[in-house]
Design a protein around this motif. Structure first.
Motif, short mmCIF file in Angstrom:
data_model
loop_
_atom_site.label_atom_id
_atom_site.label_comp_id
_atom_site.label_asym_id
_atom_site.label_seq_id
_atom_site.Cartn_x
_atom_site.Cartn_y
_atom_site.Cartn_z
N LEU A 214 0.82 -1.21 0.00
CA LEU A 214 0.00 0.00 0.00
C LEU A 214 0.86 1.26 0.00
CD1 LEU A 214 -3.13 0.05 0.13
CD2 LEU A 214 -2.90 0.73 2.52
N ASN A 215 0.44 2.29 -0.73
CA ASN A 215 1.23 3.54 -0.75
C ASN A 215 0.41 4.77 -0.35
OD1 ASN A 215 -0.23 3.42 -3.19
ND2 ASN A 215 1.30 4.62 -4.30
N TYR A 216 -0.61 4.56 0.48
CA TYR A 216 -1.29 5.70 1.10
C TYR A 216 -1.42 5.41 2.60
CZ TYR A 216 -5.55 2.80 0.58
OH TYR A 216 -6.48 1.77 0.61
N ARG A 217 -1.34 6.49 3.39
CA ARG A 217 -1.54 6.34 4.83
C ARG A 217 -3.00 6.02 5.10
NH1 ARG A 217 -3.05 9.76 8.89
NH2 ARG A 217 -2.96 11.59 7.54
N LEU A 355 4.05 -5.10 13.28
CA LEU A 355 4.97 -4.38 12.39
C LEU A 355 5.32 -5.19 11.16
CD1 LEU A 355 7.56 -2.52 14.64
CD2 LEU A 355 5.88 -1.51 13.11
N THR A 356 5.46 -6.49 11.31
CA THR A 356 5.88 -7.32 10.18
C THR A 356 4.71 -7.84 9.36
OG1 THR A 356 5.97 -9.25 11.64
CG2 THR A 356 8.02 -8.04 11.29
N GLU A 362 3.55 0.36 6.21
CA GLU A 362 3.94 1.59 6.92
C GLU A 362 5.41 1.53 7.33
OE1 GLU A 362 -0.39 1.48 6.85
OE2 GLU A 362 1.11 -0.05 7.34
N THR A 363 5.87 0.35 7.74
CA THR A 363 7.27 0.20 8.10
C THR A 363 8.16 0.41 6.89
OG1 THR A 363 6.60 -1.41 9.79
CG2 THR A 363 8.94 -1.33 9.22
N ASP A 364 7.74 -0.11 5.73
CA ASP A 364 8.51 0.08 4.50
C ASP A 364 8.62 1.56 4.14
OD1 ASP A 364 8.91 -2.59 4.21
OD2 ASP A 364 7.35 -2.91 2.71
N ARG A 365 7.52 2.28 4.25
CA ARG A 365 7.54 3.70 3.89
C ARG A 365 8.45 4.48 4.83
NH1 ARG A 365 2.30 7.68 2.79
NH2 ARG A 365 3.51 9.49 2.08
N LEU A 366 8.38 4.18 6.11
CA LEU A 366 9.24 4.86 7.08
C LEU A 366 10.70 4.53 6.81
CD1 LEU A 366 9.54 6.57 9.61
CD2 LEU A 366 9.05 4.52 10.97
N ARG A 458 10.42 12.35 11.33
CA ARG A 458 9.84 12.35 12.68
C ARG A 458 8.32 12.20 12.62
NH1 ARG A 458 13.85 16.51 13.73
NH2 ARG A 458 12.28 18.16 13.63
N THR A 459 7.71 12.83 11.62
CA THR A 459 6.26 12.73 11.47
C THR A 459 5.85 11.30 11.16
OG1 THR A 459 6.08 15.02 10.72
CG2 THR A 459 4.29 13.53 10.13
N ARG A 460 6.53 10.68 10.19
CA ARG A 460 6.18 9.30 9.82
C ARG A 460 6.41 8.35 10.99
NH1 ARG A 460 2.92 10.13 5.77
NH2 ARG A 460 3.87 11.35 4.12
N PHE A 461 7.48 8.57 11.73
CA PHE A 461 7.75 7.71 12.88
C PHE A 461 6.61 7.82 13.88
CE2 PHE A 461 9.35 6.77 17.08
CZ PHE A 461 10.16 5.66 16.90
N ALA A 462 6.18 9.04 14.18
CA ALA A 462 5.12 9.25 15.16
C ALA A 462 3.80 8.63 14.69
CB ALA A 462 4.94 10.74 15.43
#
Length: 805
Positions: A214-217, A355-356, A362-366, A458-462
């Protein structure tokens, strides 16, 4: 038919500060769960009754246009319109007029974080899919156009695309797949189907690819809800214009903000909302971990109240008995430590798994953001960091967060600690590779500046941390670690469910000092069990041996239980719920085992296991053996009653603005949604005849809040009142501004076993005090607690004269 194009920017006045003065904080709110079967008209019909309860405001679930048929309204599709299925804007205005005629205001739930991923209903999204990243609406949505070849991945197909080509068809300028509809890029409608698919700004794919591609939040791991970029001022204006106009025009008075932790910058968003709304009373659905504080700089009245729920529930849990219950659970269910045997290990294991699996994309994008930042940074210390090392460092730090997210670099220092970093480094075999942990932590702490790339990281991490916490704790660990089901509640701490009277008083004093008009709740549309179910379950911590004996009778090995943990949860469910339709219990247990994800799940269902669960529920907890559990619950009825009434009275009189969920003013026994979102039948008159003891307590407390507003508002005081005597620990009491006293019985079963009150007294503040629950009774000075609780296990006193010299 192509949806109408949305206006990209509303009129300039929509985001301007409202001219109307900020309305006062509510004294008490009443939550109504709107849906097509309970629209504005039905709410208006209930207003006379709701006004008679003594609340000051109705609290409405989301009112903007949502996916047709939605039972909750959080899947918004159009921020510019009030939902037609509920009666549209005129219906909302009519409800507002009726409410005001009866002295009530309106508080509305708003959803800034996400919209429905439903192109045929979401007009803005339709245009983005048709026009691509150059669309004026592309800025609305949090899409990673650098991934997937610059195309939006749409996980809607039931199988790989090659197996469902026959189900895809072109209808004019629309591509259809069963109930789904997607716009076609201009000039592509006449292409052969395979080429047509390749020519779009989106890519319909098998739904299973959402996990990794997926490539959207999205909202948590729900692909049907796409993240909205309200940090963009134009997007904020467009998505808030209607709500702000309704505030300005006096139709609504206050706001509840759904899930601010998903936003890029919650603090900046809330500041903008505060200015635009003119400072209206606003609470945020912020889940606070034990010991965590709401950011003091946020311009809000407080939270929606899950922190209060944890403290109220915890009062009625016996810490010693809970330990015995936990030991019995471990013997009965035999869970592995990391799969339900130990709370901390269960949370950590669930976080790794989420996470996996659920949050792999989301982990890939971060990781991509981190690698791009390191590869292009002028800082030598950031160079030469392999993606796998950054991914490992991110994973190891994320799973060690004990709160939802950091908000600033200062927050990051507090929540991404050096101790967590030291543990994270142990995941690396080569010490030099472990330097990736320090790189990630230093970026979070702002040690490499505040450039756009650093801020994005920092935003993506949060945002990833927030989704991880919700999915791993609330939606996974809570269903695996089940010694006491009532402790597995939003904002709760199942590892330490009991709250002492001292802790409770400290919490209340802090709320009165720092957030006096925050929201408080004990039941919501999101609680996994209603307050009355949880109050019953808490009694088990006072009689763990009796519970063990009953289970020994009804839960014999080899009698159909699918596994020990599911069986334990099922037996506790029927104890907490009491006599109920077996279908309700079965559906709740199926949701339970799917969320737990140990033997079946939402995406990998195991029919044989689920059928075994259904058979077990019908034959055991909801069959003849369940009658033994029902008999225990009936025998413990007086102690369930004490917990139910104590919870209700404490909630309605503690610091903050209490929010009553629909129907909970009287006995309300509900399980997880959708069970707790069923429409309520409100009486036609202003009162319910013979509504019961809890309703009487609720009415008395709300009437007192109305009659004595100075005792409960932001200028009020909170004073703990310690009892004195051999049973002092069983009386929890406090005074509000020297005018109202609340006293409740705590751990009543243990109290009875220890011989009762035995001369225990409660020193009342100066003056004479009338019992608001039992008319005609007066107290003064040192009241005998046995007299206070002669008729009910709770007491609500009102001062009726001035202090004597």
């Amino acid at each position: 038919m192509t949806p109408e194009r949305p206006d990209p920017v509303p009129s300039p006045a929509s985001s301007a500060p409202t001219d109307a003065p900020a309305s006062p904080a509510p004294s008490a709110t009443y939550r109504l769960q709107l849906q097509p079967d309970f629209p504005f008209e039905a709410a208006a019909a209930a207003v006379p009754y709701l006004a008679s309860l003594g609340v000051s405001h109705l609290h409405l679930s989301p009112v903007l246009e949502a996916v047709p048929g939605s039972l909750h309204g959080y899947d918004v599709v159009d921020h510019g319109r009030v939902r037609a299925e509920l009666g549209g804007e005129e219906g909302l205005r009519a409800l507002s007029r009726t409410a005001r005629e009866h002295g009530l205001g309106l508080v509305v739930d708003i959803v800034p974080n996400h919209m429905a991923m439903s192109p045929r209903h979401n007009r803005a999204l339709w245009e983005v899919l048709r026009e691509g990243p150059e669309s004026p609406w592309a800025r609305w949505f949090d899409i990673d156009w650098q991934a997937q070849g610059g195309r939006v991945l749409l996980p809607v197909l039931g199988a790989p695309v090659g197996e469902v080509l026959a189900d895809l068809r072109v209808d004019g300028d629309v591509l259809r797949y069963h109930e789904h509809a997607f716009p076609l890029r201009e000039g592509t409608a006449d292409l052969p189907l395979p080429r047509l698919l390749d020519a779009q700004w989106y890519r319909p794919v098998w739904w299973r690819l959402a996990r990794t591609e997926l490539n959207y939040r999205r909202f948590f791991s729900i692909s049907e809800l796409i993240g909205v970029r309200v940090e963009d001022p134009e997007v904020f204006d467009a998505t808030h214009g209607t709500v702000l106009r309704l505030l300005r025009e006096g139709v609504i008075d206050g706001l509840r903000v759904d899930h601010p932790d998903g936003l890029a910058d919650p603090g900046a968003y809330l500041e903008r909302l505060h200015r635009a709304s003119g400072g209206r009373w606003t609470v945020v659905e912020k889940i606070l971990a034990d010991g965590e504080r709401l950011p003091a700089a946020w311009p809000v009245a407080g939270t929606t109240g899950y922190d209060a729920l944890r403290h109220v529930d915890g009062l009625f849990v016996d810490p010693a008995g809970y330990g015995q219950l936990l030991d019995h659970y471990r013997r009965f269910a035999a869970p592995r430590a990391d799969l339900g045997g130990d709370w901390a290990a269960t949370v950590r294991h669930a976080a790794y798994q989420v996470l996996t699996h659920e949050l792999a994309t989301e982990t890939d994008r971060l990781t991509r953001v981190a690698h791009r930042l390191c590869a292009t940074s002028p800082e030598p210390a950031l160079r030469d960091r392999a993606p796998w090392a950054l991914r490992t460092a991110l994973r190891e730090l994320l799973v060690r967060l004990e709160v939802y997210r950091p908000y600033t670099t200062a927050d990051a220092a507090a929540v991404v600690t050096e101790e967590a970093a030291a543990e994270a480094r142990l995941a690396f075999a080569v010490p030099e590779e472990a330097g990736a942990v320090d790189v990630v932590r230093d970026l979070l702490l702002g040690r490499y500046g505040d450039g756009p790339d650093q801020v994005e990281f920092r935003t993506r991490f949060a945002q990833t941390a927030s989704a991880l916490r919700a999915k791993s704790v609330e939606d996974t660990a809570f269903y695996r670690y089940v010694p006491l089901l009532s402790a597995t509640e939003v904002g709760g701490d199942p590892g330490r469910p009991a709250v002492s009277a001292r802790e409770f008083h400290t919490y209340c004093a802090r709320v009165q000092r720092d957030w006096p008009t925050t929201g408080t709740v004990v039941s919501t549309h999101d609680t996994k069990r209603s307050a009355d179910v949880r109050a019953a379950l808490a009694v088990l911590t006072q009689c763990p041996a009796r519970w063990e004996d009953v289970l020994a009778e009804v839960a014999r090995p080899g009698e159909g239980a699918p596994d020990g943990q599911a069986a334990w949860a099922a037996w506790q469910t029927v104890f907490g719920l009491g006599p109920a339709d077996g279908e309700r219990v079965r559906e709740a247990l199926l949701k339970h085992v799917r969320e737990a994800g140990m033997h079946t799940s939402w995406t990998e269902q195991e029919p044989a296991y689920e059928e075994a669960v259904a058979r077990f529920v019908a034959a055991g907890p909801c069959g003849v053996p369940g009658e033994r559990v029902a008999a225990l619950r009936e025998a413990l009825g007086p102690h369930v009653r004490a917990n139910v009434l104590g919870t209700a009275l404490v909630h309605l009189t503690m610091p903050g603005v209490p929010d009553l969920y629909q129907g909970t003013e009287h006995e309300y026994l509900a399980l997880v949604d959708p069970d707790n979102r069923r429409p309520v039948d409100f009486p036609a008159g202003v009162r319910e005849p013979d509504a019961g003891e809890k309703a009487a307590v609720s009415r008395a407390a709300l009437a007192l809040r109305t009659r004595r507003p100075e005792a409960f508002g932001d200028a009020a005081t909170y004073e703990p009142l310690p009892a004195d005597g051999p049973a002092a620990e069983h009386c929890v009491a406090f005074a509000r501004s020297g005018r109202v006293v609340t006293a409740v019985t705590r751990l009543s079963l243990r109290l009875a076993e220890e011989g009762g009150w035995r001369g225990t007294t409660l020193a009342l503040p100066p003056g004479r005090w009338a019992d608001a629950l039992v008319p005609g009774r007066l107290f003064e000075g040192h009241a005998r607690v046995a007299d206070l609780f002669a008729d009910t296990p709770v007491a609500l006193l009102e001062r009726v004269d001035e202090a004597r010299g």
